[in-house]
Design a protein around this motif. Sequence first.
Motif, PDB file in Angstrom:
ATOM      1  N   MET A   1      -2.169   5.745 -11.358  1.00  0.00           N
ATOM      2  CA  MET A   1      -0.853   5.296 -10.916  1.00  0.00           C
ATOM      3  C   MET A   1      -0.912   4.507  -9.611  1.00  0.00           C
ATOM      4  O   MET A   1      -0.077   3.639  -9.378  1.00  0.00           O
ATOM      5  CB  MET A   1       0.094   6.488 -10.773  1.00  0.00           C
ATOM      6  N   PHE A   2      -1.884   4.805  -8.756  1.00  0.00           N
ATOM      7  CA  PHE A   2      -2.054   4.011  -7.538  1.00  0.00           C
ATOM      8  C   PHE A   2      -2.397   2.575  -7.904  1.00  0.00           C
ATOM      9  O   PHE A   2      -1.805   1.629  -7.390  1.00  0.00           O
ATOM     10  CB  PHE A   2      -3.140   4.608  -6.651  1.00  0.00           C
ATOM     11  N   ILE A   3      -3.360   2.411  -8.814  1.00  0.00           N
ATOM     12  CA  ILE A   3      -3.756   1.068  -9.240  1.00  0.00           C
ATOM     13  C   ILE A   3      -2.604   0.365  -9.939  1.00  0.00           C
ATOM     14  O   ILE A   3      -2.313  -0.806  -9.661  1.00  0.00           O
ATOM     15  CB  ILE A   3      -5.003   1.135 -10.138  1.00  0.00           C
ATOM     16  N   ALA A   4      -1.923   1.076 -10.841  1.00  0.00           N
ATOM     17  CA  ALA A   4      -0.798   0.470 -11.558  1.00  0.00           C
ATOM     18  C   ALA A   4       0.327   0.098 -10.599  1.00  0.00           C
ATOM     19  O   ALA A   4       0.919  -0.980 -10.717  1.00  0.00           O
ATOM     20  CB  ALA A   4      -0.284   1.433 -12.629  1.00  0.00           C
TER      21      ALA A   4
ATOM     22  N   TRP B   1       1.541  -3.659  -9.914  1.00  0.00           N
ATOM     23  CA  TRP B   1       2.937  -3.936 -10.221  1.00  0.00           C
ATOM     24  C   TRP B   1       3.657  -4.534  -9.006  1.00  0.00           C
ATOM     25  O   TRP B   1       4.343  -5.542  -9.132  1.00  0.00           O
ATOM     26  CB  TRP B   1       3.628  -2.653 -10.677  1.00  0.00           C
ATOM     27  N   ILE B   2       3.491  -3.929  -7.854  1.00  0.00           N
ATOM     28  CA  ILE B   2       4.197  -4.415  -6.663  1.00  0.00           C
ATOM     29  C   ILE B   2       3.631  -5.762  -6.201  1.00  0.00           C
ATOM     30  O   ILE B   2       4.344  -6.613  -5.679  1.00  0.00           O
ATOM     31  CB  ILE B   2       4.174  -3.365  -5.534  1.00  0.00           C
TER      32      ILE B   2
ATOM     33  N   PRO C   1      -6.113  14.191  -9.782  1.00  0.00           N
ATOM     34  CA  PRO C   1      -6.720  12.994  -9.180  1.00  0.00           C
ATOM     35  C   PRO C   1      -6.824  11.804 -10.135  1.00  0.00           C
ATOM     36  O   PRO C   1      -6.686  10.654  -9.704  1.00  0.00           O
ATOM     37  CB  PRO C   1      -8.111  13.479  -8.771  1.00  0.00           C
ATOM     38  N   ILE C   2      -7.037  12.074 -11.415  1.00  0.00           N
ATOM     39  CA  ILE C   2      -7.059  10.976 -12.387  1.00  0.00           C
ATOM     40  C   ILE C   2      -5.689  10.298 -12.440  1.00  0.00           C
ATOM     41  O   ILE C   2      -5.588   9.069 -12.446  1.00  0.00           O
ATOM     42  CB  ILE C   2      -7.494  11.481 -13.781  1.00  0.00           C
TER      43      ILE C   2
ATOM     44  N   PHE D   1       0.823  -1.203   0.000  1.00  0.00           N
ATOM     45  CA  PHE D   1       0.000   0.000   0.000  1.00  0.00           C
ATOM     46  C   PHE D   1       0.862   1.260   0.000  1.00  0.00           C
ATOM     47  O   PHE D   1       0.573   2.234  -0.682  1.00  0.00           O
ATOM     48  CB  PHE D   1      -0.940   0.007   1.211  1.00  0.00           C
ATOM     49  N   GLY D   2       1.938   1.251   0.762  1.00  0.00           N
ATOM     50  CA  GLY D   2       2.836   2.401   0.825  1.00  0.00           C
ATOM     51  C   GLY D   2       3.496   2.698  -0.507  1.00  0.00           C
ATOM     52  O   GLY D   2       3.592   3.853  -0.925  1.00  0.00           O
ATOM     53  N   ILE D   3       3.959   1.665  -1.185  1.00  0.00           N
ATOM     54  CA  ILE D   3       4.582   1.857  -2.494  1.00  0.00           C
ATOM     55  C   ILE D   3       3.545   2.315  -3.505  1.00  0.00           C
ATOM     56  O   ILE D   3       3.812   3.188  -4.331  1.00  0.00           O
ATOM     57  CB  ILE D   3       5.296   0.570  -2.937  1.00  0.00           C
ATOM     58  N   ALA D   4       2.343   1.755  -3.441  1.00  0.00           N
ATOM     59  CA  ALA D   4       1.278   2.185  -4.344  1.00  0.00           C
ATOM     60  C   ALA D   4       0.903   3.639  -4.068  1.00  0.00           C
ATOM     61  O   ALA D   4       0.627   4.406  -4.999  1.00  0.00           O
ATOM     62  CB  ALA D   4       0.060   1.282  -4.188  1.00  0.00           C
ATOM     63  N   LEU D   5       0.913   4.054  -2.819  1.00  0.00           N
ATOM     64  CA  LEU D   5       0.621   5.441  -2.467  1.00  0.00           C
ATOM     65  C   LEU D   5       1.686   6.380  -3.031  1.00  0.00           C
ATOM     66  O   LEU D   5       1.358   7.446  -3.567  1.00  0.00           O
ATOM     67  CB  LEU D   5       0.529   5.583  -0.951  1.00  0.00           C
TER      68      LEU D   5
END
Length: 68
Positions: free
Chosen positions: A56-59, A63-64, A50-51, A4-8
């Motif tokens: 990028m959060f989802i990607a 990815w991680i 926000p888009i 979650f941290g990396i996605a954030l």
Amino acid sequence: MKNFGIALLCGILGYVILASLSYFLIGKLSSNGHDRGVEASMTSIFVYGPIGFILMFIAGYVWIKNYF
């Protein structure tokens, strides 16, 4: 929690990149002559930023999750 941290962080990076790019493009390509700067900043901050964050959060999360 690490995922979650990396996605954030990826989401924040996506926000900054897309907001900056859209600010530049709207400033150059907008036909609005009176308040082009306001249009560019508000659209970048509240629409494209926000888009970029969401995409990028989802990607970043996918990815991680898949590669690490």
